[in-house]
Design an enzyme around this catalytic site. Structure first.
Site, PDB file in Angstrom:
ATOM      1  NE  ARG A  66      -2.434   0.529   3.526  1.00  0.00           N
ATOM      2  CZ  ARG A  66      -2.636  -0.284   4.669  1.00  0.00           C
ATOM      3  NH1 ARG A  66      -3.588  -0.958   4.365  1.00  0.00           N
ATOM      4  NH2 ARG A  66      -1.998  -0.025   5.741  1.00  0.00           N
ATOM      5  CE1 TYR A 119     -13.736  19.701  -9.482  1.00  0.00           C
ATOM      6  CE2 TYR A 119     -13.474  18.637  -7.461  1.00  0.00           C
ATOM      7  CZ  TYR A 119     -13.817  18.639  -8.698  1.00  0.00           C
ATOM      8  OH  TYR A 119     -13.866  17.396  -9.385  1.00  0.00           O
ATOM      9  CG  ASP A 190      -7.408  22.406  -6.335  1.00  0.00           C
ATOM     10  OD1 ASP A 190      -6.467  22.434  -7.172  1.00  0.00           O
ATOM     11  OD2 ASP A 190      -8.278  21.594  -6.370  1.00  0.00           O
ATOM     12  CE  LYS A 215      -9.789  17.627 -13.738  1.00  0.00           C
ATOM     13  NZ  LYS A 215     -10.258  18.539 -12.849  1.00  0.00           N
TER      14      LYS A 215
HETATM   15  C1  LIG Z   1     -10.549  18.085 -11.399  1.00  0.00           C
HETATM   16  C2  LIG Z   1     -10.555  18.684 -10.167  1.00  0.00           C
HETATM   17  C3  LIG Z   1     -10.254  18.120  -8.795  1.00  0.00           C
HETATM   18  C4  LIG Z   1     -10.648  16.924  -8.666  1.00  0.00           C
HETATM   19  O1  LIG Z   1      -9.875  15.913  -9.168  1.00  0.00           O
HETATM   20  P1  LIG Z   1     -10.431  14.366  -9.574  1.00  0.00           P
HETATM   21  O2  LIG Z   1      -9.134  13.668  -9.941  1.00  0.00           O
HETATM   22  O3  LIG Z   1     -11.327  14.385 -10.652  1.00  0.00           O
HETATM   23  O4  LIG Z   1     -11.021  13.861  -8.462  1.00  0.00           O
HETATM   24  C5  LIG Z   1      -9.900  18.977  -7.821  1.00  0.00           C
HETATM   25  N1  LIG Z   1      -9.513  20.235  -7.966  1.00  0.00           N
HETATM   26  C6  LIG Z   1      -9.711  21.116  -9.186  1.00  0.00           C
HETATM   27  C7  LIG Z   1      -9.440  22.262  -9.604  1.00  0.00           C
HETATM   28  C8  LIG Z   1     -10.376  20.224 -10.349  1.00  0.00           C
HETATM   29  O5  LIG Z   1     -10.076  20.831 -11.564  1.00  0.00           O
END
Ligand SMILES: *Cc1c(COP(=O)(O)O)cnc(C)c1O
Length: 406
Positions: A66, A119, A190, A215
């Site tokens: 893990r 988000y 973020d 992303k």
């Molecule tokens: C897409 C996104 C997330 C979440 O990511 P996932 O991998 O889809 O859970 C968090 N913060 C931002 C700014 C995002 O665009």
């Protein structure tokens, strides 16, 4: 590369070399292998005990599958180097990375201040999990409210995202962080938009940088992954404890794909920016558009902060229709597009379009209009083809308005 020389190197050089396999045996591959395992074997009971002891003392060491082995370590090292952090933690999605930070730093009775343009699933984590645990999130407008006046004795975290989701509100991270630091409160932000390349939040005062590696870091729409980067041993210990308790782990194949994506991040982002800038400038002149959201445009209200704190912009461009558009214009527009997929997410090589939900936009206090907004992710297709596609979709919307009026 020793640490001394690596701190003087350019960022692209560090990005390409961090976490690369060493050539201890005299030769080796360019890329770290995919080390899949569910468990770790030790050469003796003494080695087993030693590893567990060192891990308990905070050493970054795997004693079980893990915890991840070489592939995971290489990705963690690369992202830590990119962000100038202390340690990185991998999670199965961007959202789980956010939840990890909230759960690791907040306890029953605690209060956290959260930028109201974050988000939006953060609010679901609040409604469905944190409230049940007796934790209070309070949303504030980072460009309108005075952060200092909102801080309470039990405020334990300031949570931000810059630029924000959907409309790319750029926050004054150094100023917000300075206020939080003066009160001894950690700041988590973020950093998915900047992808660790355009923006260094830890150098600007934040303590934790969070990524949806889903992303741009992965970059090919084929991986779900999150990363949390900390700036200090104290925060690393807190995140490590919660990471372990929640049993978070990612597969070695996904760690490999994220690391592979990371190596080409600067070239992909530069191309996304070139294409998105062409589209954004074209949208600015379009008669059916009242507002274009793209911080690299001088007309964007966040442009000055963006210029100060970011080294580039990505492929996300949103726009609001003009007053003539009815509530369904956004849906008709994206249904008419040929080269844009309709769907959530972004950061892959391909173009996407989505109508920004009015419910989500209402949460963002700096934008009070009810005009329909479309979010575009400008991919790596030829921009002229994308612009041609957008032009015909605008024409279809105009046609439907004329038909309705006739
Ligand atoms: C897409 C996104 C997330 C979440 O990511 P996932 O991998 O889809 O859970 C968090 N913060 C931002 C700014 C995002 O665009």
């Amino acid at each position: 590369m020793s640490n001394n020389t690596s701190s003087r190197l350019g960022r692209a050089t560090r990005l390409l070399h961090a976490g690369a396999p060493d050539l201890r045996g005299g030769a080796g591959p360019v890329n770290v292998p995919v080390v899949r395992t569910s468990t770790v074997r030790f050469e003796s009971s003494a080695a087993y005990a030693d590893h567990h002891h060192r891990r308990a003392a905070g050493e970054r060491l795997a004693t079980y599958g893990r915890h991840g082995l070489d592939t995971h370590r290489a990705l963690e090292d690369a992202v830590t180097a990119l962000e100038g952090g202390h340690r990185a933690f991998l999670t199965p999605s961007g959202l789980s990375a956010i939840t990890l930070v909230l759960v690791a730093l907040l306890s029953p009775g605690d209060h956290a201040l959260v930028a109201d343009s974050v988000y939006s699933p953060v609010r679901r984590v609040d409604d469905t999990l944190l409230q049940r645990l007796g934790i209070t999130l309070e949303y504030f407008s980072p460009s309108q409210h005075d952060l200092a006046s909102k801080i309470r004795p039990n405020t334990k975290l300031v949570y931000l995202e810059s630029p924000s989701s959907l409309l790319y509100e750029v926050l004054d991270l150094p100023a917000l962080s300075a206020v939080a630091r003066a009160h001894g409160i950690p700041v988590a932000t973020d950093n998915t938009w900047g992808a660790g390349w355009f923006h260094q939040p830890l150098a600007l005062g934040a303590n934790i940088s969070i990524h949806a590696a889903t992303k741009y870091i992965s970059g090919h729409s084929d991986v779900m992954q999150g990363i949390v980067v900390t700036d200090s041993p104290e925060l690393s210990a807190k995140i490590a404890t919660a990471h372990e308790a929640l049993g978070l782990t990612v597969g070695a194949d996904d760690a490999y794909l994220a690391l592979r994506g990371l190596r080409t991040l600067p070239v992909r982002l530069a191309q996304h920016q070139r294409h998105a800038t062409q589209v954004a400038e074209w949208l600015l002149d379009h008669p059916q558009v009242s507002r274009v959201f793209y911080p690299a445009l001088p007309s964007d209200p966040g442009h000055a902060l963006w210029k100060r704190d970011f080294s580039g912009a990505n492929g996300l461009v949103s726009f609001a229709f003009d007053d003539g558009a009815d509530a369904g214009a956004g849906e008709r527009f994206i249904d008419a597009l040929r080269f844009f997929g309709i769907g959530a997410s972004w950061g892959g090589y391909e173009s996407l379009a989505l109508v920004a939900s009015p419910d989500r936009l209402r949460e963002h206090s700096f934008w009070t209009s009810t005009l329909p907004v479309v979010r575009l992710h400008i991919g790596l297709e030829d921009p002229q083809d994308l612009i041609g596609d957008l032009a015909q979709a605008f024409a279809r919307v105009a046609q439907s308005v004329e038909l309705a009026a006739a």
